[in-house]
Motif scaffolding. Structure first.
Motif, PDB file in Angstrom:
ATOM      1  N   SER A 158      -8.652 -34.662  -9.441  1.00 44.16           N
ATOM      2  CA  SER A 158      -7.695 -33.781  -8.785  1.00 44.16           C
ATOM      3  C   SER A 158      -7.502 -34.171  -7.323  1.00 44.16           C
ATOM      4  O   SER A 158      -6.370 -34.263  -6.833  1.00 44.16           O
ATOM      5  N   ARG A 159      -8.595 -34.416  -6.632  1.00 41.52           N
ATOM      6  CA  ARG A 159      -8.505 -34.756  -5.212  1.00 41.52           C
ATOM      7  C   ARG A 159      -7.825 -36.101  -5.002  1.00 41.52           C
ATOM      8  O   ARG A 159      -7.010 -36.264  -4.091  1.00 41.52           O
ATOM      9  N   LEU A 160      -8.148 -37.065  -5.845  1.00 40.87           N
ATOM     10  CA  LEU A 160      -7.510 -38.377  -5.720  1.00 40.87           C
ATOM     11  C   LEU A 160      -6.019 -38.294  -6.044  1.00 40.87           C
ATOM     12  O   LEU A 160      -5.189 -38.883  -5.346  1.00 40.87           O
ATOM     13  N   ALA A 191      -1.439 -45.420  -7.477  1.00 40.95           N
ATOM     14  CA  ALA A 191      -1.156 -44.716  -8.730  1.00 40.95           C
ATOM     15  C   ALA A 191      -1.685 -45.504  -9.922  1.00 40.95           C
ATOM     16  O   ALA A 191      -2.251 -44.929 -10.863  1.00 40.95           O
ATOM     17  N   ALA A 192      -1.521 -46.825  -9.886  1.00 40.48           N
ATOM     18  CA  ALA A 192      -2.025 -47.664 -10.979  1.00 40.48           C
ATOM     19  C   ALA A 192      -3.546 -47.627 -11.043  1.00 40.48           C
ATOM     20  O   ALA A 192      -4.135 -47.544 -12.131  1.00 40.48           O
ATOM     21  N   ALA A 193      -4.188 -47.679  -9.878  1.00 38.77           N
ATOM     22  CA  ALA A 193      -5.656 -47.629  -9.834  1.00 38.77           C
ATOM     23  C   ALA A 193      -6.158 -46.282 -10.322  1.00 38.77           C
ATOM     24  O   ALA A 193      -7.173 -46.198 -11.028  1.00 38.77           O
ATOM     25  N   LEU A 194      -5.436 -45.214  -9.977  1.00 40.71           N
ATOM     26  CA  LEU A 194      -5.820 -43.874 -10.428  1.00 40.71           C
ATOM     27  C   LEU A 194      -5.690 -43.774 -11.944  1.00 40.71           C
ATOM     28  O   LEU A 194      -6.557 -43.208 -12.613  1.00 40.71           O
ATOM     29  N   LYS A 249      -0.386 -38.467  -4.418  1.00 41.03           N
ATOM     30  CA  LYS A 249       0.903 -37.785  -4.393  1.00 41.03           C
ATOM     31  C   LYS A 249       1.368 -37.550  -2.962  1.00 41.03           C
ATOM     32  O   LYS A 249       2.553 -37.677  -2.651  1.00 41.03           O
ATOM     33  N   ALA A 250       0.437 -37.247  -2.055  1.00 40.06           N
ATOM     34  CA  ALA A 250       0.779 -36.992  -0.658  1.00 40.06           C
ATOM     35  C   ALA A 250       1.278 -38.256   0.038  1.00 40.06           C
ATOM     36  O   ALA A 250       1.986 -38.170   1.048  1.00 40.06           O
ATOM     37  N   MET A 251       0.929 -39.424  -0.484  1.00 40.91           N
ATOM     38  CA  MET A 251       1.397 -40.677   0.117  1.00 40.91           C
ATOM     39  C   MET A 251       2.919 -40.789   0.032  1.00 40.91           C
ATOM     40  O   MET A 251       3.548 -41.345   0.923  1.00 40.91           O
ATOM     41  N   GLY A 252       3.499 -40.265  -1.025  1.00 43.41           N
ATOM     42  CA  GLY A 252       4.946 -40.368  -1.215  1.00 43.41           C
ATOM     43  C   GLY A 252       5.720 -39.437  -0.307  1.00 43.41           C
ATOM     44  O   GLY A 252       6.888 -39.671  -0.004  1.00 43.41           O
TER      45      GLY A 252
END
Length: 78
Positions: free
Chosen positions: A67-69, A38-41, A74-77
């Motif tokens: 959007s894809r990233l 999230a920080a890198a994004l 988000k899917a990681m959570g």
């Protein structure tokens, strides 16, 4: 011709910098650390948009990448 060479060098450097930021997000996603991803994004987003304003990337291309990233982070959570 000299101006074209100069602009090509600048654009190449800018594109490389954008790819580096995107690679950091990819690495964080593969490592499984959602906070780091999230920080890198968050760091990559302004860099991508700067590429759009400077004419290195198309607006829709940058939006699609973001959007894809964001979707993958988000899917990681879940």
């Amino acid at each position: 011709m000299r101006q074209t060479e100069r602009r090509t060098a600048v654009n190449t450097a800018r594109r490389s910098r954008i790819r580096t930021f995107l690679r950091k997000v990819e690495d964080a996603i593969t490592s499984g650390d959602q906070a780091a991803a999230a920080a890198a994004l968050k760091a990559a987003q302004p860099e991508l948009m700067r590429g759009v304003t400077k004419g290195v990337l198309h607006k829709n291309t940058a939006s699609r990448k973001m959007s894809r990233l964001a979707h993958r982070v988000k899917a990681m959570g879940a």
